[in-house]
Design a protein around this motif. Sequence first.
Motif, PDB file in Angstrom:
ATOM      1  N   GLU A   1     -15.446   3.087  16.101  1.00 45.46           N
ATOM      2  CA  GLU A   1     -16.818   3.536  16.345  1.00 45.46           C
ATOM      3  C   GLU A   1     -17.972   2.399  16.776  1.00 45.46           C
ATOM      4  OE1 GLU A   1     -17.832   6.066  12.708  1.00 45.46           O
ATOM      5  OE2 GLU A   1     -15.832   6.758  12.996  1.00 45.46           O
TER       6      GLU A   1
ATOM      7  N   GLU B   1       0.748  -1.198  -0.002  1.00 42.75           N
ATOM      8  CA  GLU B   1      -0.116  -0.167   0.149  1.00 42.75           C
ATOM      9  C   GLU B   1       0.843   1.367   0.022  1.00 42.75           C
ATOM     10  OE1 GLU B   1      -3.553  -0.087   2.548  1.00 42.75           O
ATOM     11  OE2 GLU B   1      -3.063   1.857   3.243  1.00 42.75           O
TER      12      GLU B   1
ATOM     13  N   ALA C   1      -9.492  11.503   2.988  1.00 38.42           N
ATOM     14  CA  ALA C   1     -10.672  11.822   3.704  1.00 38.42           C
ATOM     15  C   ALA C   1     -11.613  12.822   2.910  1.00 38.42           C
ATOM     16  CB  ALA C   1     -10.672  12.261   5.146  1.00 38.42           C
TER      17      ALA C   1
ATOM     18  N   PHE D   1      -6.834   6.985  -0.405  1.00 44.14           N
ATOM     19  CA  PHE D   1      -7.485   8.205  -0.819  1.00 44.14           C
ATOM     20  C   PHE D   1      -7.864   8.957   0.294  1.00 44.14           C
ATOM     21  CE2 PHE D   1     -11.954   9.699  -2.205  1.00 44.14           C
ATOM     22  CZ  PHE D   1     -11.728  10.006  -3.370  1.00 44.14           C
TER      23      PHE D   1
ATOM     24  N   GLN E   1      -7.263  -3.762   9.303  1.00 41.13           N
ATOM     25  CA  GLN E   1      -6.513  -2.789   9.894  1.00 41.13           C
ATOM     26  C   GLN E   1      -5.169  -3.579  10.625  1.00 41.13           C
ATOM     27  OE1 GLN E   1      -5.107   0.031  10.228  1.00 41.13           O
ATOM     28  NE2 GLN E   1      -7.073   1.140  10.869  1.00 41.13           N
TER      29      GLN E   1
HETATM   30  P1  FAD Z   1     -17.675   0.775   7.348  1.00 42.11           P
HETATM   31  O1  FAD Z   1     -17.379  -0.539   7.068  1.00 42.11           O
HETATM   32  O2  FAD Z   1     -18.598   1.589   6.517  1.00 42.11           O
HETATM   33  O3  FAD Z   1     -17.711   0.812   8.910  1.00 42.11           O
HETATM   34  C1  FAD Z   1     -17.597   2.042   9.608  1.00 42.11           C
HETATM   35  C2  FAD Z   1     -18.224   2.057  11.230  1.00 42.11           C
HETATM   36  O4  FAD Z   1     -19.939   1.919  10.968  1.00 42.11           O
HETATM   37  C3  FAD Z   1     -18.084   0.556  11.741  1.00 42.11           C
HETATM   38  O5  FAD Z   1     -17.931   1.030  13.019  1.00 42.11           O
HETATM   39  C4  FAD Z   1     -19.272  -0.299  11.386  1.00 42.11           C
HETATM   40  O6  FAD Z   1     -19.498  -1.268  12.664  1.00 42.11           O
HETATM   41  C5  FAD Z   1     -20.173   0.834  11.313  1.00 42.11           C
HETATM   42  N1  FAD Z   1     -21.320   0.183  10.499  1.00 42.11           N
HETATM   43  C6  FAD Z   1     -21.211  -0.310   9.031  1.00 42.11           C
HETATM   44  N2  FAD Z   1     -22.434  -0.692   8.625  1.00 42.11           N
HETATM   45  C7  FAD Z   1     -23.520  -0.185   9.664  1.00 42.11           C
HETATM   46  C8  FAD Z   1     -24.915   0.159   9.519  1.00 42.11           C
HETATM   47  N3  FAD Z   1     -25.496  -0.364   8.536  1.00 42.11           N
HETATM   48  N4  FAD Z   1     -25.497   0.605  10.546  1.00 42.11           N
HETATM   49  C9  FAD Z   1     -24.692   1.148  11.652  1.00 42.11           C
HETATM   50  N5  FAD Z   1     -23.363   1.030  11.796  1.00 42.11           N
HETATM   51  C10 FAD Z   1     -22.507   0.439  10.677  1.00 42.11           C
HETATM   52  N6  FAD Z   1      -9.484   5.848   5.214  1.00 42.11           N
HETATM   53  C11 FAD Z   1      -9.318   6.805   4.028  1.00 42.11           C
HETATM   54  O7  FAD Z   1      -9.793   7.825   4.259  1.00 42.11           O
HETATM   55  N7  FAD Z   1      -8.715   6.647   3.039  1.00 42.11           N
HETATM   56  C12 FAD Z   1      -8.062   5.339   2.843  1.00 42.11           C
HETATM   57  O8  FAD Z   1      -7.606   5.059   1.640  1.00 42.11           O
HETATM   58  C13 FAD Z   1      -8.146   3.977   3.831  1.00 42.11           C
HETATM   59  N8  FAD Z   1      -7.937   3.036   3.589  1.00 42.11           N
HETATM   60  C14 FAD Z   1      -8.038   1.994   4.285  1.00 42.11           C
HETATM   61  C15 FAD Z   1      -7.273   0.762   4.195  1.00 42.11           C
HETATM   62  C16 FAD Z   1      -7.548  -0.214   5.017  1.00 42.11           C
HETATM   63  C17 FAD Z   1      -6.974  -1.586   4.614  1.00 42.11           C
HETATM   64  C18 FAD Z   1      -8.195  -0.152   6.183  1.00 42.11           C
HETATM   65  C19 FAD Z   1      -8.497  -1.143   7.380  1.00 42.11           C
HETATM   66  C20 FAD Z   1      -8.733   1.113   6.572  1.00 42.11           C
HETATM   67  C21 FAD Z   1      -8.518   2.168   5.437  1.00 42.11           C
HETATM   68  N9  FAD Z   1      -9.142   3.651   6.122  1.00 42.11           N
HETATM   69  C22 FAD Z   1      -8.858   4.666   4.915  1.00 42.11           C
HETATM   70  C23 FAD Z   1      -9.747   3.862   7.192  1.00 42.11           C
HETATM   71  C24 FAD Z   1     -11.221   3.771   7.053  1.00 42.11           C
HETATM   72  O9  FAD Z   1     -11.552   4.631   6.006  1.00 42.11           O
HETATM   73  C25 FAD Z   1     -11.660   3.895   8.400  1.00 42.11           C
HETATM   74  O10 FAD Z   1     -11.514   3.076   9.491  1.00 42.11           O
HETATM   75  C26 FAD Z   1     -13.311   4.365   8.433  1.00 42.11           C
HETATM   76  O11 FAD Z   1     -13.565   4.993   9.916  1.00 42.11           O
HETATM   77  C27 FAD Z   1     -14.047   3.081   8.275  1.00 42.11           C
HETATM   78  O12 FAD Z   1     -14.397   2.704   6.818  1.00 42.11           O
HETATM   79  P2  FAD Z   1     -14.726   1.450   6.632  1.00 42.11           P
HETATM   80  O13 FAD Z   1     -15.038   1.198   5.209  1.00 42.11           O
HETATM   81  O14 FAD Z   1     -14.063   0.230   7.574  1.00 42.11           O
HETATM   82  O15 FAD Z   1     -16.287   1.506   7.025  1.00 42.11           O
END
Ligand code: FAD
Length: 279
Positions: A144, A10, A44, A42, A169
């Motif tokens: 969260e 990455e 925020a 990417f 993560q």
């Molecule tokens: P989600 O899967 O949508 O989950 C986010 C939160 O919402 C979780 O607490 C989940 O339990 C909750 N949730 C999900 N669905 C629901 C629902 N239907 N109702 C209620 N709660 C729900 N960030 C960046 O800005 N740019 C990047 O390029 C980037 N790359 C990453 C790569 C990896 C491998 C990882 C692990 C993280 C990366 N992140 C990146 C960080 C990530 O964007 C953050 O951790 C963000 O807070 C959550 O993204 P997610 O896609 O996991 O969210």
Amino acid sequence: MTVSQSFSLEFFPPRDQAAQDKLVRSAKTLQGLRPSYVSVTFGAGGSTRTGTAEAVGLLQNLGFDVAPHLSCIGSSEAELLDIIEGYHAQGIRRLVALRGDMPSGMGGDTGALRYASDLVRFIREHRGDEFTIEVAAYPEMHPEAISLEADLQHFIHKVNQGANGAVTQYFFSPHAYFDFVDRVRAKGVDIPIVPGIMPITNSSQLLRFSNMCGAEIPRWLRLRLADFGDDRASIRSFGIEVVQRLAQDLLDGGAPGLHFYTLNGSEAGMAIIPQLSFK
Ligand code: FAD
């Protein structure tokens, strides 16, 4: 069919010419190890939209299979579709689909797609199975989430929208990863879940970042790092030893591969990856 263990890398979009030169140097050095693909983060709320696209193009030109990250929070469907179609037109067939975090000062407008699961569904609606989609996973729970079980249910839902694989993560306890995989498998979900591997190069940066993203630094590791004080060289060589052992334990325990957070450097990757035995 046995699928052999592989690794991916990455990078993040460079801010200036010097950082871009460093990225290219690191990518070329690591290319010799034959990663299966490389990904580009990417910022925020789309803050690095152009920078991400430029870095993706640069790495594609070097001959890598590139997976751009895309986060949906704070963007309209039209903006997201524009990005997805742009990547499709330039031959990209792999994406890392994320929710992302709201940048401070952007207010509370989350945009049309609220969670990464919405983005996965959106990509599938528009481009069927043309993209391989990776999503994020949190063995130690997303910071969260209200509970481990709720987070697991949301992860399963996200996978069921059409994710092909997940990248975690980073973490330093292999047990957290294996327990997470067991809990996912118990729900009947069998996609590959690839551990994200963070190098240890700078302890204050690692502690700060881990606080933000909810990754736990075990007490023994925290104490060992504290003992090194400002001795950067010792931290780096200790970090290589610890991360190499973690990576090998994960491979030996059956992880399908490893995803290395390079931080745009090649030193840790070059020290660790060639020493690992992949099955
Ligand atoms: P989600 O899967 O949508 O989950 C986010 C939160 O919402 C979780 O607490 C989940 O339990 C909750 N949730 C999900 N669905 C629901 C629902 N239907 N109702 C209620 N709660 C729900 N960030 C960046 O800005 N740019 C990047 O390029 C980037 N790359 C990453 C790569 C990896 C491998 C990882 C692990 C993280 C990366 N992140 C990146 C960080 C990530 O964007 C953050 O951790 C963000 O807070 C959550 O993204 P997610 O896609 O996991 O969210």
